[in-house]
Every structure is written in C-alpha cells, then in structure tokens.
Design an enzyme around this catalytic site. Structure first.
Site, PDB file in Angstrom:
ATOM      1  N   THR A  35     -10.129 -10.393  22.836  1.00 18.46           N
ATOM      2  CA  THR A  35      -8.919 -11.224  22.905  1.00 18.46           C
ATOM      3  C   THR A  35      -7.828 -10.688  21.989  1.00 18.46           C
ATOM      4  O   THR A  35      -6.679 -11.114  22.086  1.00 18.46           O
ATOM      5  CB  THR A  35      -9.216 -12.698  22.521  1.00 18.46           C
ATOM      6  OG1 THR A  35      -9.762 -12.735  21.209  1.00 18.46           O
ATOM      7  CG2 THR A  35     -10.181 -13.339  23.499  1.00 18.46           C
ATOM      8  N   GLY A  36      -8.179  -9.790  21.092  1.00 15.81           N
ATOM      9  CA  GLY A  36      -7.175  -9.125  20.255  1.00 15.81           C
ATOM     10  C   GLY A  36      -6.435  -8.075  21.076  1.00 15.81           C
ATOM     11  O   GLY A  36      -6.881  -7.685  22.155  1.00 15.81           O
ATOM     12  N   ASP A  56     -17.493  -4.229  17.939  1.00 10.85           N
ATOM     13  CA  ASP A  56     -17.860  -5.651  18.037  1.00 10.85           C
ATOM     14  C   ASP A  56     -18.727  -6.001  16.828  1.00 10.85           C
ATOM     15  O   ASP A  56     -19.838  -5.478  16.688  1.00 10.85           O
ATOM     16  CB  ASP A  56     -18.635  -5.866  19.348  1.00 10.85           C
ATOM     17  CG  ASP A  56     -18.998  -7.331  19.573  1.00 10.85           C
ATOM     18  OD1 ASP A  56     -18.907  -8.140  18.617  1.00 10.85           O
ATOM     19  OD2 ASP A  56     -19.369  -7.663  20.711  1.00 10.85           O
ATOM     20  N   ASN A  99     -23.687 -10.313  10.059  1.00 12.71           N
ATOM     21  CA  ASN A  99     -23.422  -8.894   9.789  1.00 12.71           C
ATOM     22  C   ASN A  99     -22.348  -8.710   8.712  1.00 12.71           C
ATOM     23  O   ASN A  99     -22.471  -7.867   7.817  1.00 12.71           O
ATOM     24  CB  ASN A  99     -22.971  -8.182  11.071  1.00 12.71           C
ATOM     25  CG  ASN A  99     -24.115  -8.019  12.057  1.00 12.71           C
ATOM     26  OD1 ASN A  99     -25.269  -7.885  11.662  1.00 12.71           O
ATOM     27  ND2 ASN A  99     -23.798  -8.048  13.343  1.00 12.71           N
ATOM     28  N   GLY A 102     -23.618  -9.612   5.381  1.00 15.21           N
ATOM     29  CA  GLY A 102     -24.462  -8.510   4.915  1.00 15.21           C
ATOM     30  C   GLY A 102     -23.618  -7.388   4.325  1.00 15.21           C
ATOM     31  O   GLY A 102     -23.953  -6.814   3.282  1.00 15.21           O
ATOM     32  N   TYR A 145     -18.113 -22.970  20.479  1.00 14.35           N
ATOM     33  CA  TYR A 145     -17.213 -22.611  19.373  1.00 14.35           C
ATOM     34  C   TYR A 145     -17.528 -23.454  18.134  1.00 14.35           C
ATOM     35  O   TYR A 145     -17.720 -22.923  17.046  1.00 14.35           O
ATOM     36  CB  TYR A 145     -15.776 -22.833  19.815  1.00 14.35           C
ATOM     37  CG  TYR A 145     -14.719 -22.387  18.829  1.00 14.35           C
ATOM     38  CD1 TYR A 145     -14.517 -21.042  18.548  1.00 14.35           C
ATOM     39  CD2 TYR A 145     -13.894 -23.320  18.208  1.00 14.35           C
ATOM     40  CE1 TYR A 145     -13.522 -20.636  17.667  1.00 14.35           C
ATOM     41  CE2 TYR A 145     -12.899 -22.920  17.328  1.00 14.35           C
ATOM     42  CZ  TYR A 145     -12.716 -21.578  17.062  1.00 14.35           C
ATOM     43  OH  TYR A 145     -11.727 -21.189  16.185  1.00 14.35           O
ATOM     44  N   TYR A 159     -25.585 -17.473   1.918  1.00 13.73           N
ATOM     45  CA  TYR A 159     -25.372 -16.187   1.226  1.00 13.73           C
ATOM     46  C   TYR A 159     -24.765 -16.414  -0.153  1.00 13.73           C
ATOM     47  O   TYR A 159     -25.046 -15.671  -1.102  1.00 13.73           O
ATOM     48  CB  TYR A 159     -24.475 -15.260   2.069  1.00 13.73           C
ATOM     49  CG  TYR A 159     -25.290 -14.311   2.915  1.00 13.73           C
ATOM     50  CD1 TYR A 159     -26.061 -14.777   3.966  1.00 13.73           C
ATOM     51  CD2 TYR A 159     -25.309 -12.938   2.646  1.00 13.73           C
ATOM     52  CE1 TYR A 159     -26.833 -13.918   4.727  1.00 13.73           C
ATOM     53  CE2 TYR A 159     -26.076 -12.064   3.406  1.00 13.73           C
ATOM     54  CZ  TYR A 159     -26.834 -12.561   4.441  1.00 13.73           C
ATOM     55  OH  TYR A 159     -27.596 -11.699   5.186  1.00 13.73           O
ATOM     56  N   ARG A 186      -3.620 -21.901  25.078  1.00 17.26           N
ATOM     57  CA  ARG A 186      -3.380 -22.902  24.035  1.00 17.26           C
ATOM     58  C   ARG A 186      -2.022 -23.556  24.236  1.00 17.26           C
ATOM     59  O   ARG A 186      -1.110 -22.986  24.828  1.00 17.26           O
ATOM     60  CB  ARG A 186      -3.505 -22.267  22.651  1.00 17.26           C
ATOM     61  CG  ARG A 186      -4.973 -22.064  22.310  1.00 17.26           C
ATOM     62  CD  ARG A 186      -5.173 -21.644  20.911  1.00 17.26           C
ATOM     63  NE  ARG A 186      -4.917 -20.227  20.729  1.00 17.26           N
ATOM     64  CZ  ARG A 186      -5.165 -19.581  19.608  1.00 17.26           C
ATOM     65  NH1 ARG A 186      -5.643 -20.223  18.572  1.00 17.26           N
ATOM     66  NH2 ARG A 186      -4.927 -18.285  19.506  1.00 17.26           N
TER      67      ARG A 186
HETATM   68  N1  UDP Z   1      -2.933 -28.956  26.194  1.00 18.91           N
HETATM   69  C1  UDP Z   1      -2.002 -29.408  27.131  1.00 18.91           C
HETATM   70  N2  UDP Z   1      -1.456 -28.508  27.990  1.00 18.91           N
HETATM   71  C2  UDP Z   1      -1.759 -27.184  27.971  1.00 18.91           C
HETATM   72  C3  UDP Z   1      -2.696 -26.715  27.013  1.00 18.91           C
HETATM   73  C4  UDP Z   1      -3.266 -27.629  26.144  1.00 18.91           C
HETATM   74  O1  UDP Z   1      -1.682 -30.603  27.180  1.00 18.91           O
HETATM   75  O2  UDP Z   1      -1.191 -26.439  28.800  1.00 18.91           O
HETATM   76  C5  UDP Z   1      -3.505 -29.927  25.248  1.00 18.91           C
HETATM   77  C6  UDP Z   1      -5.017 -29.900  25.118  1.00 18.91           C
HETATM   78  O3  UDP Z   1      -5.621 -30.727  26.093  1.00 18.91           O
HETATM   79  C7  UDP Z   1      -5.192 -30.421  23.708  1.00 18.91           C
HETATM   80  C8  UDP Z   1      -3.962 -29.917  22.966  1.00 18.91           C
HETATM   81  O4  UDP Z   1      -3.009 -29.610  23.972  1.00 18.91           O
HETATM   82  O5  UDP Z   1      -5.182 -31.826  23.701  1.00 18.91           O
HETATM   83  C9  UDP Z   1      -4.215 -28.684  22.121  1.00 18.91           C
HETATM   84  O6  UDP Z   1      -4.891 -27.749  22.923  1.00 18.91           O
HETATM   85  P1  UDP Z   1      -5.182 -26.249  22.472  1.00 18.91           P
HETATM   86  O7  UDP Z   1      -5.880 -25.602  23.619  1.00 18.91           O
HETATM   87  O8  UDP Z   1      -3.936 -25.611  21.994  1.00 18.91           O
HETATM   88  O9  UDP Z   1      -6.138 -26.347  21.208  1.00 18.91           O
HETATM   89  P2  UDP Z   1      -7.235 -27.391  20.669  1.00 18.91           P
HETATM   90  O10 UDP Z   1      -6.548 -28.109  19.574  1.00 18.91           O
HETATM   91  O11 UDP Z   1      -7.649 -28.333  21.778  1.00 18.91           O
HETATM   92  O12 UDP Z   1      -8.349 -26.533  20.215  1.00 18.91           O
END
Ligand code: UDP
Length: 312
Positions: A35-36, A56, A99, A102, A145, A159, A186
């Site tokens: 993702t980077g 990785d 890792n 370590g 996650y 550690y 996001r």
């Molecule tokens: N969200 C949204 N529309 C989008 C993407 C995210 O309404 O297009 C909402 C998502 O459901 C959450 C909040 O925005 O309630 C933040 O989502 P994000 O994926 O940024 O990170 P999270 O805080 O959920 O890890």
C-alpha cells in the site's frame, strides 16, 4: 541517529522519513510497496543519508550496521485495504512486529510501535483514555487489523518487560494530509477526491458517526516527541476535535468550493459509532498537542490532491 522506518513508503512512514532526514538522522526505509508508494519517497533517493529496502517485514529483517531506533509503521491502514488483504494485515502486525522487535533487541535500539485507536474497537467509553481496554469484535471484518495491533502492543510490552527493549507505543487516531493515497477508501481521501472530481460524496450510514482528525504534521511531531521521551505508553496521539462524518462532508464541500451532492451508502459492519482521543497524557508527558485546524489541513490536502490529479 540511524533509524529504520518500516512502512517508510507509506503515508505516515514517508512523512517520518522526511522529518528524520531534516533533523539530520540517517534513515533506512523498508517497505513491500503493498500500500506504500515509491512516489512518496522518490525525492529522497538523492540523499546520501537515505536508503531503501524493498522488503516485507513479515519475513526476517536484516539491516547491516548500527541502528538507534526502529519505527514500525508497516501495515495496510484503510479499512478497505485490510479487508482486501486480511492475512497480510494480520501477518505484518504479528510476525512483522516480532521481527522488528528482534531487530531492535539485537541492535540495542529503541522501538516505536504505530498502534491505533482501533484497539478501542467500537468504544463504550468516550472520549477514549489509554486505560480503556476497548470493545473489539475479534471475528468481525475489522478484527484482522484490531487484533493484530492489540497483539503487537502485547508483543512490544513483552519485549520491553522480558528483554528490556526501550519500547514506545503510540495509539494513532484518524490522520490525514498530503500523500493519503487517492482512493484508499478512507473518508478524507474519498470525500476530497469526490469533491475535486465533482462526484457525489459517499456518506456511509446516516453520517452521525464521529471521528477526530489529526493533520499529518501534528501527528508526526507527536510521534517523534514520544520516540524521544521517557514514556513507554501506550499514548494516544491524535486530535480531540471530534465531528460527525456528515459534518466532515459539509466542511469538505465548503473548503473545496465543490457543489457535489451528498449520497448515502450502507454502513460497513462494525463501523465504530464514535471516536475521540483523550490526550491528557500526551499533553502532560510530551507537552504536545495538535495545532492545525481541520479547515486549514483539509485545504492543504485538497491543494496537494488537486496538483496530483492534474499531473499527466
Ligand atoms: N466513511 C464514509 N464514506 C466514505 C468512507 C468512509 O462515510 O467514503 C465513513 C466510515 O463509515 C467511517 C468514517 O467515515 O464511519 C471513517 O472511515 P475511515 O475508513 O476513514 O476510517 P475508520 O475511522 O473507520 O478506520
């Protein structure tokens, strides 16, 4: 200092590389580029204090020479990414953390873990202080996650206690700014891309859920202050300025001058209803607090995104 930045080509990792180089450190960035993006660090390749390993960290990490600090910022961090890459997300949080711890132990280096507000899950305590143990669904879609990061915290503490590694644990709340990957799923990235393109902004659910957004420069300043401090943590590093997702959408329209409409899409499973850091500890221990207003940070991010999207 000679610093290893795992996830160095990512959003936060690349900003950390910048700040470390600016203050005179030597940086070894490691990233598997899942993702980077190399674009994030392209201009650092000419710097003789910078080097890059395409690797990785879920596999054994080898860094020749002395190392003073190991920063673990490798992981998919967008809910959409870690839903698409659940095994890699679990591996980098567990095996990757092992890792890199370590490596830190071997080199006698300090270790900074990028943990997350997700360790609080869908919180029943609000705002969230570090003492709160959280409310996480281990078998839900976000569990890959949340539990990987919770395991990473436990491993870092083991550690620290058992091997005496100098550990620092940061719990990072929603962070935004230039280099957020466009379309990473996001909310800030989505809303800004949608607004700039004149497309509808997709509000998940009714938009009443809240988040608290920290501008990346503030976040990085807090992280480096924690790294240099004597506090192990965990420590919340985030901006306590909380708003609803609908409020964010409206602010994005205002800041970008967009006339996009707001549309609603289904709320993802286990989406936390609220999230706001209690940063009493960071204020006291580091004298740190975020300074950038959301409106200002969003404008800077929109400007960056606009120039990125208009580059052929
Ligand atoms: N969200 C949204 N529309 C989008 C993407 C995210 O309404 O297009 C909402 C998502 O459901 C959450 C909040 O925005 O309630 C933040 O989502 P994000 O994926 O940024 O990170 P999270 O805080 O959920 O890890």
């Amino acid at each position: 200092m000679r610093v290893v930045v795992a996830g160095g080509a990512g959003f936060l990792g690349s900003h950390l590389c910048d700040r470390l180089l600016e203050r005179g450190d030597e940086v070894v960035a490691i990233d598997n580029l899942l993702t980077g993006r190399l674009d994030n660090i392209a201009r650092l390749f000419g710097n003789e204090r910078f080097s890059f390993q395409h690797h990785d960290v879920s596999s054994f990490v080898h860094v020749p020479g002395p190392v003073d600090a190991v920063l673990h910022f490798a992981s998919p961090a967008s809910p959409r990414d870690y839903l698409e890459m659940p095994i890699q997300t679990l591996k980098v949080g567990s095996l990757g953390t092992h890792n890199l711890l370590g490596l830190a132990k071997d080199k006698g280096a300090r270790f900074l873990l990028a943990s997350t507000s997700e360790v609080y899950g869908d919180p029943q305590v609000h705002p969230q202080p570090e003492e709160y143990w959280g409310h996480v669904n281990p078998v839900g879609p976000r569990g890959v996650y949340d539990e990987a990061k919770r395991f990473a915290e436990a491993m870092a503490m083991a550690y620290h206690r058992f091997h005496g590694v100098e550990v620092r644990i940061a719990r990072i709340f929603n962070t935004y700014g230039p280099r957020l990957r466009p379309g990473d799923g996001r909310v800030v990235s989505n809303f800004l891309c949608q607004a700039v393109a004149g497309k509808p902004l997709t509000i998940f659910g009714d938009g009443s859920q809240t988040r608290s957004f920290c501008y990346v420069d503030d976040e990085v300043a807090g992280l480096l202050a924690l790294l240099g401090s004597s506090t192990v943590g965990p420590m919340n590093i985030g901006n306590p300025n909380e708003l609803t997702v609908r409020g964010l959408a409206e602010l994005v329209l205002e800041v970008t001058g967009s006339t996009s409409e707001l549309v609603h899409e289904p709320l993802p499973l286990d989406d936390p209803t609220k999230r706001r850091p209690d940063i009493t500890l960071a204020r006291r221990a580091l004298g740190w607090e975020p300074r950038t207003e959301l409106r200002v940070g969003l404008a800077r991010t929109a400007e960056w995104l606009g120039s990125l999207l208009s580059t052929p």
